[in-house]
Scaffold this motif. Structure first.
Motif, short mmCIF file in Angstrom:
data_model
loop_
_atom_site.label_atom_id
_atom_site.label_comp_id
_atom_site.label_asym_id
_atom_site.label_seq_id
_atom_site.Cartn_x
_atom_site.Cartn_y
_atom_site.Cartn_z
N LEU A 1 0.59 13.21 -2.09
CA LEU A 1 0.91 14.22 -3.12
C LEU A 1 -0.34 14.77 -3.81
O LEU A 1 -0.46 15.97 -4.00
N SER A 2 -1.26 13.88 -4.16
CA SER A 2 -2.47 14.35 -4.85
C SER A 2 -3.33 15.22 -3.94
O SER A 2 -3.91 16.21 -4.37
N SER A 3 -3.38 14.87 -2.66
CA SER A 3 -4.16 15.66 -1.69
C SER A 3 -3.49 17.00 -1.42
O SER A 3 -4.16 18.00 -1.20
N ALA A 4 -2.15 17.01 -1.43
CA ALA A 4 -1.40 18.23 -1.14
C ALA A 4 -1.65 19.31 -2.19
O ALA A 4 -1.70 20.50 -1.88
N PHE A 5 -1.81 18.88 -3.45
CA PHE A 5 -1.97 19.85 -4.52
C PHE A 5 -3.41 19.97 -5.01
O PHE A 5 -3.67 20.53 -6.06
N GLY A 6 -4.33 19.41 -4.21
CA GLY A 6 -5.75 19.59 -4.50
C GLY A 6 -6.27 18.83 -5.70
O GLY A 6 -7.37 19.07 -6.17
N MET A 7 -5.46 17.87 -6.23
CA MET A 7 -5.92 17.09 -7.39
C MET A 7 -6.97 16.06 -6.96
O MET A 7 -7.68 15.51 -7.74
N LYS A 8 -6.95 15.78 -5.65
CA LYS A 8 -7.92 14.84 -5.10
C LYS A 8 -8.51 15.51 -3.88
O LYS A 8 -7.81 16.15 -3.12
N ALA A 9 -9.78 15.37 -3.65
CA ALA A 9 -10.41 16.03 -2.49
C ALA A 9 -9.84 15.49 -1.20
O ALA A 9 -9.87 14.29 -0.95
N LEU B 1 0.81 -1.23 0.00
CA LEU B 1 0.00 0.00 0.00
C LEU B 1 0.84 1.28 0.00
O LEU B 1 0.31 2.36 -0.24
N VAL B 2 2.16 1.13 0.29
CA VAL B 2 3.02 2.32 0.44
C VAL B 2 3.02 3.23 -0.79
O VAL B 2 2.84 4.44 -0.66
N PRO B 3 3.18 2.69 -2.04
CA PRO B 3 3.16 3.60 -3.20
C PRO B 3 1.86 4.39 -3.31
O PRO B 3 1.88 5.58 -3.64
N SER B 4 0.73 3.74 -3.00
CA SER B 4 -0.56 4.44 -3.10
C SER B 4 -0.70 5.50 -2.00
O SER B 4 -1.38 6.52 -2.20
N ILE B 5 -0.05 5.28 -0.85
CA ILE B 5 -0.08 6.28 0.24
C ILE B 5 0.70 7.53 -0.18
O ILE B 5 0.25 8.65 0.03
N PHE B 6 1.89 7.33 -0.78
CA PHE B 6 2.67 8.47 -1.29
C PHE B 6 1.86 9.24 -2.34
O PHE B 6 1.84 10.47 -2.37
N ALA C 1 2.24 9.63 10.84
CA ALA C 1 1.46 9.82 9.61
C ALA C 1 1.24 8.51 8.88
O ALA C 1 0.12 8.19 8.45
N PHE C 2 2.29 7.70 8.74
CA PHE C 2 2.17 6.43 8.01
C PHE C 2 1.31 5.42 8.77
O PHE C 2 0.53 4.69 8.16
N ILE C 3 1.43 5.40 10.10
CA ILE C 3 0.57 4.50 10.90
C ILE C 3 -0.90 4.84 10.66
O ILE C 3 -1.73 3.96 10.44
N ILE C 4 -1.22 6.15 10.68
CA ILE C 4 -2.61 6.60 10.50
C ILE C 4 -3.11 6.35 9.07
O ILE C 4 -4.20 5.81 8.87
#
Length: 474
Positions: free
Chosen positions: A244-252, A235-240, A315-318
């Motif tokens: 990133l997508s959440s940081a730049f608003g590409m994903k809600a 799951l680690v790649p999808s977490i990164f 952060a990663f645990i959560i």
């Protein structure tokens, strides 16, 4: 009357934290990064080497506090309940994208940490235990503004030494009441007794305790996080990607888009790693080193340890647990739920133990920041005794009570303290850059860098660094 005070404090905190300080800390961090030629990245290998050398020399009693022990005192204060509860709060309000902004602020702010800690070393003074110093000292000696140093000293003593220690003991007592049903007053009295035993032993005893607690607590927590990461490695790649997508608003992002993520990540990152805020330099000044830049580099590593290692572990645990999307879960409860879902019911007990170590280490680190600033204002022993008794009293008070206005005022004091420190280091940054240039030049020649009072042109009021002429005579 109380409601008027609450309103003033609330408006003051909003202006300081949401507008003034965030802009100042980021802009100063970027300025110091460029002016120091990216010191936090260029000298990363050197930081680890110096920390290793400091750890091997920490048993040298002749020179008082070692560079490794000074690093542990500042890390003890930095690494507190904010690393567990604060990160969870940032994710629950700002979404996963907050983690990216938290990382970015650590990378930028590390340069500010280098500048303030190097200055603290240059302008440190001698005392019975070795050395002491910090922003108040460089405000007086380099800027000739004792009033500024006194104001800073009062703010940091009230904020870190007294109120923040009540906050830490409050968190410990609540966690132990929840996990083990322990009476909060009994927990408070126990904490106060242990605190008194340590702080009445002075900086040497504080350094020894910090040196013992900090590596153990940090390594144990990071190892548990690594276990959770390995368990969910696919799951680690999808977490990164999510961060990133959440940081730049590409994903809600959960609870809002780019604005919420940016604000929460930056705010929690600054609260946690304290870069540029004037707290860690008080610990940096205690170290015995041959060149101020050595401790400046070691303290820079403290920012990375706090945010990139310990905050990231939370952060990663959560995020790997998925618990952050559960409505109503926030703060320390979110961290406990997330870890328990990954490691079983002992996760709750482990978090309670982490809170004890993280928060207690903060109590002794915070206490020292007050001590060195009390001694700046007045060296009479009676003032130090009153301060020590007040700290013990606040630990007991914090364990059984919570007065919101007190906590909010501490945030305001910390904001004002950071503002004063940023004004000072913006004027003195050139001295830290010149010291770095001197250090780099000596390293290039294959030397173990040594600093003299005449290594940089125009330095005055230095108490702990002899001139090159005096060194040759000796």
């Amino acid at each position: 009357m109380l409601s008027i005070l609450e309103k003033i404090v609330s408006v003051g905190n909003t202006i300081l934290w949401q507008y003034v300080l965030i802009v100042l800390l980021i802009s100063m961090g970027l300025y110091f990064t460029f002016k120091s030629n990216f010191v936090q990245f260029k000298f990363l290998g050197e930081m680890f080497k110096l920390l290793g050398d400091g750890a091997s020399n920490s048993s040298d009693k002749k020179h008082g506090v070692s560079s490794f022990q000074a690093f542990c005192i500042s890390t003890a204060s930095r690494v507190g309940t904010g690393n567990l509860a604060g990160v969870a709060l940032a994710i629950s309000i700002g979404g996963p994208g907050a983690v990216f902004w938290m990382w970015l602020i650590a990378l930028i702010g590390a340069a500010s940490s280098f500048v303030e800690s190097t200055l603290a070393q240059i302008y440190k003074v001698k005392d019975k235990s070795g050395y002491r110093g910090g922003p108040a000292y460089y405000m007086e000696k380099a800027l000739n503004k004792r009033w500024m140093g006194v104001l800073f000293s009062i703010l940091i003593t009230l904020c870190f030494g007294l109120v923040f220690n009540a906050v830490q003991s409050n968190t410990i007592s609540l966690a132990f009441e929840e996990a083990f049903g322990l009476n909060r007053m009994i927990m408070g009295l126990t904490l106060a007794t242990v605190t008194a035993i340590i702080i009445f032993g002075g900086v040497t005893r504080i350094a020894k305790v910090a040196e013992l607690i900090v590596p153990v607590m940090a390594v144990a927590y990071i190892f548990v996080a690594i276990f959770v990461i390995i368990k969910n490695i696919t799951l680690v790649p999808s977490i990164f990607s999510l961060i990133l997508s959440s940081a730049f608003g590409m994903k809600a992002a959960v609870g809002g888009g780019i604005g919420a993520a940016l604000m929460q990540g930056i705010k929690r990152g600054l609260f946690s790693n304290e870069a540029g805020m004037g707290s860690a330099p008080n610990a940096a000044a205690t170290a015995h080193v041959s060149h101020p830049v050595k401790q400046g580099l070691i303290q820079t590593l403290g920012v990375f340890t706090d945010t990139l290692l310990i905050c990231s572990s939370t952060a990663f645990i959560i995020l790997l647990s998925g618990a952050y999307s559960t409505e109503g879960l926030t703060g320390i409860q979110l961290t406990q739920t997330a870890l328990s879902s990954q490691v079983g019911s002992w996760g709750n007990t482990f978090i309670a133990a982490c809170i004890l170590l993280f928060a207690f280490s903060s109590i002794i680190g915070n206490y020292y920041y007050g001590e060195t600033n009390i001694e700046f204002i007045n060296t009479k022993k009676i003032y130090l005794l009153i301060y020590r008794l007040s700290v013990v009293g606040m630990v007991v008070f914090g364990s059984v009570a919570k007065v919101q206005i007190v906590w909010d005022m501490a945030d305001l004091f910390m904001g004002l303290m950071a503002l004063i420190n940023l004004i000072a280091i913006s004027q003195l940054g050139k001295i830290a850059f010149a010291a770095l240039k001197d250090y780099a030049a000596q390293k290039k020649e294959g030397k173990d860098p040594v600093f003299y009072s005449d290594s940089i042109e125009g330095l005055n009021n230095l108490e702990c660094w002899e001139s090159s002429t005096e060194a040759k005579k000796a």
